[in-house]
Design an enzyme around this catalytic site. Structure first.
Site, PDB file in Angstrom:
ATOM      1  CE1 TYR A  66     -10.233   4.490  23.461  1.00  0.00           C
ATOM      2  CE2 TYR A  66      -9.394   3.145  25.241  1.00  0.00           C
ATOM      3  CZ  TYR A  66     -10.020   3.256  24.034  1.00  0.00           C
ATOM      4  OH  TYR A  66     -10.457   2.132  23.406  1.00  0.00           O
ATOM      5  CD  GLU A  67      -5.061   7.939  21.085  1.00  0.00           C
ATOM      6  OE1 GLU A  67      -4.894   6.964  21.845  1.00  0.00           O
ATOM      7  OE2 GLU A  67      -4.132   8.666  20.691  1.00  0.00           O
ATOM      8  N   GLY A  68      -7.511  11.504  23.851  1.00  0.00           N
ATOM      9  CA  GLY A  68      -8.075  12.862  23.819  1.00  0.00           C
ATOM     10  C   GLY A  68      -9.559  12.789  24.084  1.00  0.00           C
TER      11      GLY A  68
END
Lengths: 562, 562
Positions: free
Chosen positions: A430-432
């Site tokens: 997550y978060e890229g």
């Protein structure tokens, strides 16, 4: 699981490797010298050990549950939140104008490392809320800041980011949620969002959502996305939560780990919302917040790596099995177990050093009176994808080694090693995703013609002249030149190994600096150089292999060899 | 999850890389040529796709359950067992004298790869039973072989291995279970065993346990361990299961994965048992069986790697996200996704090649008329720890990359990628941890003065002269010389990277052989050389770093830096 915060390791990294002592010399952080830092982090450690870690196993076993449209969190999570809020931690790095403490982001990172190591599922609540606060500070109109920030910095409310839709994961520009003007300054948001972390819960009195959506007639793709604020309960002018907004939790995801963190599928059904920042500039606004959120996720990786390493060391010092060189000693005396533990210790220390160096650079870049401020900001931007990907990979790698050190016991759920492994698998996604981080590194972060990269290489060259470091630097410099000359596909094909090569080299450089400051750190720095740095040359060879060999593989063809 | 058996990849590996066609030229396996092999493996593929894979998700969700002292398996597992038994698969490599088919062990390995890829939790039932059959064939008295083997090869009964005790995991010699003579030729076994895979279940009519225990007055340690057979129901002379033996299932472990496989804690409470082989020679008897079991676990790793790679390829060919070089194509067209998929494909192919090369060598070593039989046997022994550790590591690595290719979806339990990851974490641990395999490689497997190692190096040198292969071979040869000259601790400190260097080099060598046989395999062989082989030099540097640097780390000291 008992959790002992690695306070000494964090302090040493901040002070001897990451240069955090300099922060106290700036007007913006004048009080944030080593003394205050030690006091503040000592409080965080107590809180993590006493209130957060005890709820970690229950969070996994119980999970968050959706009952009649309302999310109920696991036993102990409300108390964890209350303790964190009471300590002022939600606002530790926020502006003092709205209830924050105004301390360096690096201090929040240190707290976040400990919070994540103690209870990763819970840590996402403050992580998202802190990011939410930053976005409002940077982009919200005055009245919203005045109304929302005191609630958020005090932890009475929490915040989310609502980006992802089923068809728009890594490609945020593909989202379709709509925002129609209500002609009274508010908007009506309609659409479905997935993977909304802590999208609803019972630990605070309100939830503030930042939502990406499109206004009517907005350009297609990333250029037509705006950012909106939509609270669960619409507050009155006095801040008291009022009418329930038209936002529903449709379901919670059944996940591999972080069961205690409610991951919501949410329906916005004409929800009342306010524009944050300029129309069609939502992605840019979200990105200022995401850069810090990426570093926060890096800290989760460091926290997990520290927890996994401590758990493995604790087990290996107790467990007896087989004849050791000294007789019937614990398994820590077996060379092969020591190899695993040394790998864990070295990578954890390197990840921690890279992450805090990034955090300190970010604080220097934000401080008006920091000498060479623009350079610090560029350094922070360059190091952010490296820290996010490397630290979260190391979090998972060490969690897996921790299972291996435990042997059969590691595979049994009750021991705690298995939960750590399951939890540690999400930060690389997550978060890229870590692939996105690597593409960011070879794309945007080299778009300055290599200036930030070369400044770091020059700094490293002025440091230790150990041959292993010099060799790694040379490989990295040559690969950087190759990347700057290469086309988009060739760069992309080598992005991930290039990122790892950077992290290992810069981490080893910082560890050598640590060893110079304290000889008791020298053995670990030496292991980093002899056992981890040789990979840099191999990674650089892979990084410069280009896209052609990958394109020659018939991967798209289901009828071909695989 | 749908499972498509990688039949073509297995056939190609056996034929073009592992040299399995030669088996058909031996008297022992005269019928086992390519035609029979293709027919037999085709049947296995159908069975795995049709009966085993459909039960895989239910095995995970439902798990095995202990109800009133009896283990109930998950829905579909009894049918999976029945289909396997009916197809004669439990006896495929067993001696025809007692109902087996007498086919090469390599054929069993191929079936086992598919069984494991389709349903790892179930695969442990045949894995243990096949090992059990081998042990009885090699060591049991005639009357036991006549009574038990037809039941086991037909799948009417299944078998277990009962080694581990709480204080005796990797150190089997530390076990304390006792065997007292009953003065009628039988023994009474008393003690507790843990981690007994498929120790009880409801899919067959009897369970035959092989139990390690100590007779009164036996020497301490490994030299005082004997092997016993203790059935769940004591059979009459006609083979009909009779009286219930004094064996109880105390509990089932709650595990990270393979939920469908019952992992039992078992109490032997004066259980009636028969000695297998000579008194105090139980460990040696168990080891003949364990060498094959290690290869069987290697096949589990290959099966998992194949399943993970196929799942990732399938997803990447469908999922659309972001702009690809060709427009809005599926994510398989993104270079960074291709990099992950290429890594998965290359490592899976290398693991498969190493494992089947080991299997074929084992069959050659067992065939009386094989030319150079002793050399084949030594080669099989040398490759066994390499195959076990490398293939199971690759199984986990590819399972983790599969999660990453899936992005957020990979972390959701429903997609199947998460189960594969959880399941894939056990093979590196059991049947001798991968650390134990590495110690076996640098210990017993180099105890011939390096003869087996040098024979393999010479064979590789006579193969492809690609520079990447030559460089890897040179590093490996030098490291082998270093290992042969080094002391025990130095060898142990470098064992794991040395093993991986062997696997990558030998795997790449076999893949180059495959590329020479079929040009459509050449692109993957090229990627193996440019992206995986550079690691060999780094691994060899780590392997020869010695124990001193690890010993300098204060790992035993809880008060020191970590």
């Amino acid at each position: 699981m008992a959790y002992a915060a690695p306070l000494r390791e964090i302090e040493f990294t901040l002070s001897a490797m990451a240069g955090a002592d300099a922060l106290g010399g700036l007007a913006r952080f004048a009080e944030a010298g080593p003394d205050l830092r030690a006091a503040v982090l000592g409080e965080a450690a107590k809180l993590c050990e006493g209130a957060l870690a005890p709820a970690n196993a229950a969070g996994d076993a119980h999970g968050a549950r959706l009952e009649n449209g309302v999310v109920r969190t696991a036993p102990g999570f409300a108390a964890a939140h209350a303790a964190l809020a009471e300590g002022g931690w939600y606002g530790v790095a926020a502006d003092a104008a709205h209830g924050g403490m105004g301390l360096p982001h690096a201090f929040w990172c240190a707290a976040n490392e400990m919070i994540s190591g103690a209870n990763l599922a819970f840590s996402m609540c403050p992580l998202l809320t802190v990011g939410h606060i930053e976005a409002l500070e940077a982009h919200a109109p005055d009245w919203i800041r005045a109304l929302y920030l005191p609630k958020l910095t005090s932890g009475r409310w929490t915040g989310t980011m609502c980006l992802t839709e089923p068809q728009a994961g890594s490609d945020v520009g593909a989202l379709t949620t709509r925002a129609a003007s209500n002609d009274d300054g508010t908007f009506a948001i309609t659409g479905q969002k997935i993977y909304i972390t802590w999208g609803d819960h019972d630990v605070a009195e309100n939830v503030s959502h930042l939502v990406l959506a499109r206004t009517p007639g907005a350009p297609e793709g990333a250029a037509g996305i705006s950012l909106f604020l939509a609270p669960k309960f619409i507050p009155g002018a006095d801040g008291a939560p009022g009418e329930r907004n038209r936002i529903k939790v449709l379901s919670l995801e059944r996940k591999l780990g972080v069961h205690g963190s409610p991951t919501c599928t949410m329906a916005f059904e004409g929800a009342t919302a306010w524009l944050i920042g300029e129309e069609n500039r939502g992605l840019a606004a979200m990105f200022t917040m995401m850069n810090n959120a990426r570093l926060s996720v890096a800290m989760q990786g460091v926290g997990l790596a520290g927890a996994a390493t401590a758990m493995a060391l604790g087990y290996a010092r107790e467990r007896r099995q087989g004849r050791t060189p000294n007789g019937a000693g614990p398994i820590v005396e077996h060379a092969e177990v020591r190899r695993m533990l040394a790998t864990m210790c070295a990578r954890t220390a390197a990840a921690r050093a890279v992450a805090y160096a990034c955090a300190v650079a970010g604080d220097m870049g934000r401080a008006e009176d920091a000498p060479g401020r623009a350079g610090w900001a560029a350094r922070a931007a360059f190091l952010t994808p490296i820290a996010k990907a490397f630290c979260t990979d190391v979090g998972f790698e060490t969690a897996s080694l921790n299972v291996q050190v435990h042997g059969g016991m590691g595979y049994i759920e009750d021991a705690g090693a298995a939960q750590l492994l399951r939890d540690a698998r999400i930060p690389p996604i997550y978060e890229g995703t870590n692939g996105i981080q690597a593409l960011d590194l070879v794309g945007r972060k080299l778009a300055d013609g290599g200036e930030a990269a070369r400044a770091l290489l020059a700094e490293m060259a002025a440091g230790s002249d150990a041959p292993a470091l010099a060799e790694a630097r040379a490989a990295l410099a040559a690969t950087t030149d190759w990347m700057l000359a290469a086309g988009r596909e060739d760069r992309a094909a080598g992005a991930a190994p290039y990122l790892r090569a950077w992290a290992l080299t810069f981490g080893a450089h910082l560890m050598a600096r640590g060893a110079a400051a304290d000889p008791s750190f020298a053995p670990l720095s030496a292991v980093m150089q002899t056992r981890e740095l040789p990979a840099v040359s191999a990674l650089c060879r892979e990084a410069t292999d280009g896209a052609a060999a990958l394109e020659a593989l018939p991967l798209s063809d289901a009828a071909a060899f695989a």
